[in-house]
Design a protein around this motif. Structure first.
Motif, mmCIF file in Angstrom:
data_model
loop_
_atom_site.group_PDB
_atom_site.id
_atom_site.type_symbol
_atom_site.label_atom_id
_atom_site.label_comp_id
_atom_site.label_asym_id
_atom_site.label_seq_id
_atom_site.Cartn_x
_atom_site.Cartn_y
_atom_site.Cartn_z
ATOM 1 N N ILE A 55 9.061 -68.269 49.117
ATOM 2 C CA ILE A 55 10.184 -68.159 49.423
ATOM 3 C C ILE A 55 11.663 -68.072 48.299
ATOM 4 O O ILE A 55 11.351 -68.886 47.421
ATOM 5 C CB ILE A 55 10.830 -69.215 50.573
ATOM 6 C CG1 ILE A 55 9.851 -69.077 51.865
ATOM 7 C CG2 ILE A 55 12.318 -69.044 51.046
ATOM 8 C CD1 ILE A 55 10.036 -70.245 52.591
ATOM 9 N N VAL A 56 12.036 -66.795 48.277
ATOM 10 C CA VAL A 56 13.095 -66.674 47.153
ATOM 11 C C VAL A 56 14.311 -66.605 47.605
ATOM 12 O O VAL A 56 14.578 -65.670 48.444
ATOM 13 C CB VAL A 56 12.592 -65.449 46.267
ATOM 14 C CG1 VAL A 56 13.499 -65.610 45.041
ATOM 15 C CG2 VAL A 56 10.985 -65.691 45.621
ATOM 16 N N LEU A 57 15.264 -67.461 47.057
ATOM 17 C CA LEU A 57 16.715 -67.419 47.378
ATOM 18 C C LEU A 57 17.374 -66.625 45.901
ATOM 19 O O LEU A 57 17.231 -67.144 45.049
ATOM 20 C CB LEU A 57 17.334 -68.629 47.510
ATOM 21 C CG LEU A 57 18.831 -68.552 47.766
ATOM 22 C CD1 LEU A 57 19.321 -67.600 48.758
ATOM 23 C CD2 LEU A 57 19.437 -69.685 48.113
ATOM 24 N N LYS A 58 18.124 -65.748 46.163
ATOM 25 C CA LYS A 58 19.005 -65.162 45.112
ATOM 26 C C LYS A 58 20.463 -64.871 45.443
ATOM 27 O O LYS A 58 20.782 -64.566 46.496
ATOM 28 C CB LYS A 58 18.391 -63.842 44.416
ATOM 29 C CG LYS A 58 18.924 -63.319 43.277
ATOM 30 C CD LYS A 58 18.397 -62.054 42.961
ATOM 31 C CE LYS A 58 18.596 -61.479 41.428
ATOM 32 N NZ LYS A 58 18.089 -60.300 41.246
ATOM 33 N N THR A 59 21.187 -65.505 44.390
ATOM 34 C CA THR A 59 22.658 -65.557 44.665
ATOM 35 C C THR A 59 23.348 -65.467 43.506
ATOM 36 O O THR A 59 23.004 -65.701 42.262
ATOM 37 C CB THR A 59 23.190 -66.966 45.632
ATOM 38 O OG1 THR A 59 24.533 -66.853 45.755
ATOM 39 C CG2 THR A 59 22.839 -68.113 44.549
ATOM 40 N N GLN A 60 24.581 -65.067 43.684
ATOM 41 C CA GLN A 60 25.564 -64.892 42.373
ATOM 42 C C GLN A 60 26.704 -66.041 42.173
ATOM 43 O O GLN A 60 27.507 -66.076 43.369
ATOM 44 C CB GLN A 60 26.144 -63.299 42.391
ATOM 45 C CG GLN A 60 26.877 -63.160 40.905
ATOM 46 C CD GLN A 60 27.262 -61.836 40.849
ATOM 47 O OE1 GLN A 60 27.473 -60.916 41.882
ATOM 48 N NE2 GLN A 60 27.636 -61.077 39.658
ATOM 49 N N PHE A 65 23.545 -64.395 38.156
ATOM 50 C CA PHE A 65 22.656 -64.523 39.413
ATOM 51 C C PHE A 65 21.901 -65.677 39.114
ATOM 52 O O PHE A 65 21.321 -65.948 38.112
ATOM 53 C CB PHE A 65 21.916 -63.091 39.501
ATOM 54 C CG PHE A 65 22.645 -62.124 40.005
ATOM 55 C CD1 PHE A 65 22.613 -62.142 41.535
ATOM 56 C CD2 PHE A 65 23.213 -61.067 39.406
ATOM 57 C CE1 PHE A 65 23.311 -61.225 42.105
ATOM 58 C CE2 PHE A 65 23.901 -60.110 40.109
ATOM 59 C CZ PHE A 65 23.920 -60.219 41.460
ATOM 60 N N LEU A 66 21.775 -66.330 40.268
ATOM 61 C CA LEU A 66 20.702 -67.484 40.310
ATOM 62 C C LEU A 66 19.531 -67.288 41.075
ATOM 63 O O LEU A 66 19.888 -66.912 42.427
ATOM 64 C CB LEU A 66 21.518 -68.704 40.712
ATOM 65 C CG LEU A 66 20.958 -70.347 40.470
ATOM 66 C CD1 LEU A 66 20.828 -70.456 39.217
ATOM 67 C CD2 LEU A 66 22.025 -71.210 41.245
ATOM 68 N N GLU A 67 18.343 -67.746 40.651
ATOM 69 C CA GLU A 67 17.259 -67.485 41.539
ATOM 70 C C GLU A 67 16.325 -68.792 41.627
ATOM 71 O O GLU A 67 16.084 -69.211 40.490
ATOM 72 C CB GLU A 67 16.269 -66.539 41.028
ATOM 73 C CG GLU A 67 15.059 -66.109 41.720
ATOM 74 C CD GLU A 67 14.465 -64.827 41.253
ATOM 75 O OE1 GLU A 67 15.256 -63.618 41.233
ATOM 76 O OE2 GLU A 67 13.500 -64.851 40.557
ATOM 77 N N GLY A 68 16.241 -68.977 42.824
ATOM 78 C CA GLY A 68 15.235 -70.445 42.880
ATOM 79 C C GLY A 68 14.232 -69.926 44.009
ATOM 80 O O GLY A 68 14.202 -69.116 45.033
ATOM 81 N N LYS A 69 12.881 -70.689 43.817
ATOM 82 C CA LYS A 69 11.779 -70.256 44.309
ATOM 83 C C LYS A 69 11.048 -71.435 44.975
ATOM 84 O O LYS A 69 10.947 -72.370 44.340
ATOM 85 C CB LYS A 69 10.696 -69.418 43.580
ATOM 86 C CG LYS A 69 9.376 -68.787 44.268
ATOM 87 C CD LYS A 69 8.715 -67.865 43.494
ATOM 88 C CE LYS A 69 7.958 -68.715 42.402
ATOM 89 N NZ LYS A 69 7.265 -67.474 41.781
ATOM 90 N N VAL A 70 10.727 -71.383 46.405
ATOM 91 C CA VAL A 70 9.560 -72.290 46.514
ATOM 92 C C VAL A 70 8.289 -71.975 47.033
ATOM 93 O O VAL A 70 8.389 -70.737 47.574
ATOM 94 C CB VAL A 70 10.225 -73.217 47.809
ATOM 95 C CG1 VAL A 70 11.621 -74.323 47.331
ATOM 96 C CG2 VAL A 70 10.534 -72.496 48.778
ATOM 97 N N VAL A 71 7.418 -72.569 46.899
ATOM 98 C CA VAL A 71 6.057 -72.199 47.340
ATOM 99 C C VAL A 71 5.587 -73.149 48.365
ATOM 100 O O VAL A 71 5.216 -74.214 48.277
ATOM 101 C CB VAL A 71 4.960 -72.160 46.146
ATOM 102 C CG1 VAL A 71 3.491 -71.775 46.494
ATOM 103 C CG2 VAL A 71 5.419 -71.204 45.148
#
Length: 224
Positions: free
Chosen positions: A124-129, A170-176
């Motif tokens: 799951i990847v969240l991308k936000t500015q 842009f900030l990107e966070g990922k959880v597995v």
């Protein structure tokens, strides 16, 4: 509460009229008996108790994460501690059915826009500015899952250090997701996902954070 002195009958322990006597540390202490309390089963009372139970469960879960507990502790909000702040600011956002898109895992913080949540298999990847230029190190990404079907609900808190600050803020966070987490999610039909990022300011120990980003996902449409 009162103390009884010079009792001609000697020390008394037990009920007398509307009082209760107990011996404490060598003294006879007299308490007034509490009045009877009738539990209301009206729709509003039942709903109120249900909403409070959901709020307490949410507050305990968020407060159990040290980094998020610190965010609520330092936030300039009414409340004696992080736990009380969490309850105070989420209680009014819970519905009679459970958590909503208005609930928060972080208080108001750094604003963002162009938010997108991508779910691909177990990632799951969240991308936000981020709304403003910051000189902070992105530290953690948090995603709270409120899972629902017609019969029950469940809550998962996921955290990850897989956070990257890209060009143009842009900030990107990922959880597995683990196999066990995927197995749990498959039992439900809908998820409300509350996300946030935290930062550690360069050269200092102070914590910064984004406001909570909220998403609703139809789990029956996902290839997991």
């Amino acid at each position: 509460m009162a103390f009884r002195k010079n009792n001609p009958l000697g020390p008394i322990s037990g009920k007398i009229g509307n009082t209760v006597s107990r011996m404490r540390y060598g003294k006879e202490v007299v308490y007034t008996k509490p009045g009877s309390y009738k539990i209301s089963y009206s729709d509003s009372a039942v709903s109120g108790r249900s909403k409070f139970a959901v709020t307490v469960k949410l507050a305990k879960l968020i407060n159990s994460v040290p980094e998020l507990a610190e965010v609520w502790k330092v936030a300039k909000l009414p409340g004696a501690n992080s736990y009380q702040k969490l309850i105070k600011h989420n209680a009014k956002l819970v519905s009679g059915l459970g958590l909503t898109l208005k609930n928060i895992i972080t208080p108001s913080g750094i604003g963002s826009f162009q938010n997108s949540l991508t779910w691909n298999g177990n990632e799951i990847v969240l991308k936000t500015q981020i709304a403003a230029s910051i000189q902070n190190n992105p530290e953690s990404f948090f995603a709270l899952f409120y899972l629902e079907n017609e019969k029950e609900n469940n809550t998962l808190m996921l955290a990850s250090k897989d956070v990257v600050l890209c060009e143009y803020n842009f900030l990107e966070g990922k959880v597995v997701l683990s196999n066990e987490e995927i197995k749990t999610i498959r039992q439900f039909e809908k998820a409300i996902i509350l996300c946030a990022f935290t930062f550690r300011q360069i050269g200092r120990q102070s914590t910064h954070w984004t406001s909570t980003l909220s998403f609703e996902v139809d789990l029956t449409a996902l290839p997991i």
